[in-house]
Design an enzyme around this catalytic site. Sequence first.
Site, PDB file in Angstrom:
ATOM      1  CB  SER A 167      -6.815  12.642  -5.061  1.00 35.51           C
ATOM      2  OG  SER A 167      -5.758  12.199  -5.765  1.00 35.51           O
ATOM      3  CB  THR A 168      -8.279   8.677  -7.527  1.00 35.78           C
ATOM      4  OG1 THR A 168      -6.585   8.723  -7.331  1.00 35.78           O
ATOM      5  CG2 THR A 168      -8.592   7.808  -8.747  1.00 35.78           C
ATOM      6  CG  HIS A 194      -4.021  15.273  -5.431  1.00 30.81           C
ATOM      7  ND1 HIS A 194      -4.107  14.383  -4.496  1.00 30.81           N
ATOM      8  CD2 HIS A 194      -3.853  16.460  -4.453  1.00 30.81           C
ATOM      9  CE1 HIS A 194      -3.948  14.912  -3.188  1.00 30.81           C
ATOM     10  NE2 HIS A 194      -3.608  16.030  -3.396  1.00 30.81           N
ATOM     11  CG  MET A 288      -4.693   6.302  -3.142  1.00 32.18           C
ATOM     12  SD  MET A 288      -3.966   5.439  -4.642  1.00 32.18           S
ATOM     13  CE  MET A 288      -3.429   6.604  -5.946  1.00 32.18           C
ATOM     14  CG  ASP A 291      -3.440  16.585   0.219  1.00 25.68           C
ATOM     15  OD1 ASP A 291      -2.908  17.020   1.334  1.00 25.68           O
ATOM     16  OD2 ASP A 291      -3.581  16.956  -0.947  1.00 25.68           O
TER      17      ASP A 291
END
Length: 362
Positions: A167-168, A194, A288, A291
Amino acid sequence: MNLPVKVLVVDDSAFIRRVVGDILANDPEIQVVGTARNGKEALEKASLLAPDVITLDVEMPVMDGLETLEKLMVQKPVAVIMLSAHTEAGAVVTLRALELGAVDFVLKPQKTVEVKELAQILPEKVKAAARIPPRRLCLGKPCREIVPAPLLSAGMGRFDVVAVGTSTGGPAALQQVLTRLPADFPIGIVIVQHMPPGFTAALARRLNELSALEIREAQEGDVVGPGVVLIAPAGKQMVVERKGSVVRTHLTEDAGIPTIFKPSADVLFLSVATVYGKRSLGVILTGMGNDGLRGLRAIKEQGGMVLAQDEETSIVYGMPRAAVEAGLADRVLPLPAIAGEIVSLVTSGPPYSKGENTQWRF
């Protein structure tokens, strides 16, 4: 009591400055210390106000967002969240900003409903960005000269697929990993990153330009096979399904698994565990939240293996931390070591003890 996060809002639109400023000011843990209309003004105010986080527009007069970002990272690295346009060009520029050191991005609101969506995610992204130690702010920037890891053997390894969740900080991390893999990589790779709709296609094209592998945004029915990297399209859930000896992607609106993410690493990993069983290699990178945790547990229960990025090289140590703290990570590795470990495992398949956790430190 913790001090509030100091934010500088940079945008040439007075409307956007007001919207972003109001959203952030409504959070008691955030203080908007100033605004700027262009990059030149942003650099001056960043030096004067010493913000913890800067929200930065891309298209501005006098000095645009990319030039401003480059100068900020030289002047004094600071956590930057980009404001991106809802366009293909906006996606391309935003990805370039992430390569230059921006830690995250949000879509610039165009409608009332989008302002409400921004209000739900921006404060949390700002607070997460403020927690990133300054020494990590340039870690996501890819090395300028990357040599792919050599294929160590032509033998059959113990894995048939590599499944990645991030993600991030993920775009830059994926670039570091994928550009280090050789063109004759012997198995398929499936990825969840993401991102909002419209950005995963641009990400796939950018990574494809830089890598020896074939990298593309997945479509319905794509075959998961050697040397091909399939990135789940934003706004869809991606699973893998076996039909005879062939494994293909299936894209769906709802995979029947509760999650706020679309695509979700959990959804992909759970299907990988079902289809590939013990021949699954799960990789969890910077991001973050948690998931991927349920899916990685399923991979482990089937006898597969999990690699996790370490804290020191993660822009946000959330998704990898969840896997490590749950005892699911067989290897905890700095980002530059992950590609080499993947190559070693999928080509030579050395034995390992289930539950073994090796912490690498360079």
